[in-house]
Design an enzyme around this catalytic site. Sequence first.
Site, PDB file in Angstrom:
ATOM      1  N   TYR A  19     -57.502 -33.764 -10.238  1.00 14.46           N
ATOM      2  CA  TYR A  19     -57.189 -32.362  -9.958  1.00 14.46           C
ATOM      3  C   TYR A  19     -58.400 -31.533 -10.365  1.00 14.46           C
ATOM      4  CZ  TYR A  19     -54.511 -27.962 -10.272  1.00 14.46           C
ATOM      5  OH  TYR A  19     -54.038 -26.670 -10.120  1.00 14.46           O
ATOM      6  N   TYR A 173     -43.203 -31.082 -11.795  1.00 11.23           N
ATOM      7  CA  TYR A 173     -44.204 -31.230 -12.855  1.00 11.23           C
ATOM      8  C   TYR A 173     -44.078 -30.112 -13.893  1.00 11.23           C
ATOM      9  CZ  TYR A 173     -48.541 -31.332 -15.413  1.00 11.23           C
ATOM     10  OH  TYR A 173     -49.448 -31.361 -16.442  1.00 11.23           O
ATOM     11  N   HIS A 174     -44.108 -28.867 -13.419  1.00 11.54           N
ATOM     12  CA  HIS A 174     -44.098 -27.737 -14.353  1.00 11.54           C
ATOM     13  C   HIS A 174     -42.734 -27.536 -15.006  1.00 11.54           C
ATOM     14  CE1 HIS A 174     -47.790 -26.669 -12.033  1.00 11.54           C
ATOM     15  NE2 HIS A 174     -48.201 -26.467 -13.249  1.00 11.54           N
ATOM     16  N   LYS A 535     -48.642 -10.938 -21.803  1.00 10.43           N
ATOM     17  CA  LYS A 535     -49.465 -11.906 -21.073  1.00 10.43           C
ATOM     18  C   LYS A 535     -50.315 -11.110 -20.079  1.00 10.43           C
ATOM     19  CE  LYS A 535     -48.568 -16.004 -19.863  1.00 10.43           C
ATOM     20  NZ  LYS A 535     -49.598 -16.591 -20.770  1.00 10.43           N
ATOM     21  N   ASP A 539     -52.454 -15.209 -15.682  1.00  8.58           N
ATOM     22  CA  ASP A 539     -51.962 -16.473 -16.232  1.00  8.58           C
ATOM     23  C   ASP A 539     -50.433 -16.497 -16.229  1.00  8.58           C
ATOM     24  OD1 ASP A 539     -51.585 -18.830 -17.690  1.00  8.58           O
ATOM     25  OD2 ASP A 539     -51.782 -17.785 -19.603  1.00  8.58           O
ATOM     26  N   HIS A 541     -48.634 -19.337 -17.173  1.00  5.02           N
ATOM     27  CA  HIS A 541     -48.111 -20.332 -18.113  1.00  5.02           C
ATOM     28  C   HIS A 541     -47.463 -19.601 -19.282  1.00  5.02           C
ATOM     29  CE1 HIS A 541     -49.313 -24.148 -16.413  1.00  5.02           C
ATOM     30  NE2 HIS A 541     -50.530 -23.707 -16.213  1.00  5.02           N
TER      31      HIS A 541
END
Length: 661
Positions: A19, A173-174, A535, A539, A541
């Site tokens: 990746y 995945y996340h 945040k 981003d 996450h």
Amino acid sequence: MGNKAYQHAADRPWIFRTYSGHSTAEKSNALYRSNLAKGQTGLSIAFDLPTQTAYDSDHILAKGEVGKVGVPVGHLGDMRTLFDGIEVAQMNTSMTINAPASYMLALYVALADEQGADRNVLMGTTQNDIIKEYLSRGTYVFPPGPSMRLISDMVSWCYTETPKWNPLNVCSYHLQEAGATPEQELAYALATACAVLDAVKAGGQVPEEDFETVFARISFFVNAGVRFVTELCKMRAFVDLWEEIGRERYGVKSEKALRFRYGVQVNSLGLTEQQPENNVYRILLEAMAVTLSKRARCRALQLPAWNEALGLPRPWDQQWSLRMQQIMAFETDLLEYEDLFDGSHVVEAKTDELKEGARAQLDEIDEMGGAVNSVEFMKEQLVASQKERVMGIEGGDQKVIGVNAFTATEPSPLATGDDAIMTVDPAEEYAQIERLRQWRKDRDSLACGRAIAALKEAASEGQNIMPKTIEAVKAGVTIGEWGETLREVFGEYRGPTGVSVVIATDGDEDIEKVKADVEKVSELLGRTLTYVLGKPGLDGHSNGAEQIATRGRACGMKVIYEGIRFTPEEIVQQAIDNDAHIVGLSVLSGSHLDLARETARVMREKGLDNIPLVVGGIIPNEDAMALKQMGIKRVYTPKDFQITDLMGDIVELVSDAHLKK
């Protein structure tokens, strides 16, 4: 070998990927060509955050984010550079792109047309899973309804126009990174796939007789954690449940169409900043979980680098992970045998247990009206699961070698030196913006304006978005212009935070101690200690920020956390509106220096010099020193995993700033 029933000629290996993408399209192209020369067999493109959220590189929210976590691709010129010397007709390309997936596929198709490639041979995947963006990753743009319509448009367009392309890669995945248990990962991913299939059915663009073809093009992208027996069983459960859903919900009969096709990146969340060399073993064990069982073997695999908990990996670090795959595939005899686990009472029992748990959660989501209607519920469940995981590590019940067990260590020669990780030159952002401005200057502005008008009309009238998007990119329309046009039609969206207002402490002694300190300081302050947590930038996450907010509230603080994607000015305004005693920034995109500097500047400008500013994220030591030099009171990184201790530190900072005059 003879005619052994259990052994055969070696199977073809899975697709080897890394990746990657960074800085500029030109530098990323050089990295791709180098990786392909080393034996990589497919590309997996990481885009930067402005690209992922449909902003041009010169947008105010893109400041400091350009080229940091991936490559900026803002128009057809960037895509040409990215694939210079690479024939798309010969390549299997995975693009981790969600909200602007139709724009990125349009760029790829336009480039294929320029290269003279037949659209029918294009192979690859656009991730295009917006529900997990709402739940875990945060690079959404539009509200759920229009977002599902865009995905449905792509699925409906691709099955005839680019029949070998996977228009949707349902991404669990996340979900695991956000705290999902194996049962939640199974259920939430499968519910998302069902939501898309139902949207395609309702859209009426696909005849009933072709629906099986559409079902067959749905692929998945999963996470494999270090508990590899459980993860292996999870993959076998995915295979069984997907076939079950295909047969029972959608009447699919073809064995080929019912196959569960998936790619993998193994768990980056479990990579540790402490003793990072241990990550090599974690990555190998996680890769085994998705390759050992032939019946549930992945179709493509990308492995993170051992030092990704420290920063951006170098080409050598990525090569090391690629060699790990090649040794598994070509030096071992793994690919010569039938499934190693068929008939295992342990594996079968664990797989059945996971299937039963996932079915129960799927039923619960169905009762709520499906995945789209259950976003807030699923988000809350993930935050709660993540809390259990984090507290297990803090308390030592879940051992992490080098973090909470066996912490004595020799210094690592691998992680030292000025070039231990790769950094992006800040000048690259300015150069990218200049190239963007030159692109706008050189294109046919009238043709571009007509294409934007046609795109807006297609979006407003419910036409399939793909044909007009392809026309737009060929006319030179940028990703930011595409995004702005669709924002005008569809509006924007801010997803739920999943952070509950009241959190039970379960009598935890450390939390109760900090809670008593919060009460004492609050009494001296004359009101509850107030912590504004923001945040900034793009981003998405948010897992760490959500756990900080959750724990702060458990400790009795008034925590203001409004979610992701705020400008420094907006975060400072939240501090003013809530009369904050302290402000915290969570940044995991590598743009911490720019965003912290700007937030500190605005705080000074607004007269908030007396309020401590703290920053958390994946921050190299030299950057931590720079942050402290600009007045940041604390810099927290993954090694500060004891969140309750961190909360105690926050109380002390507030006391020092406001009570010790």
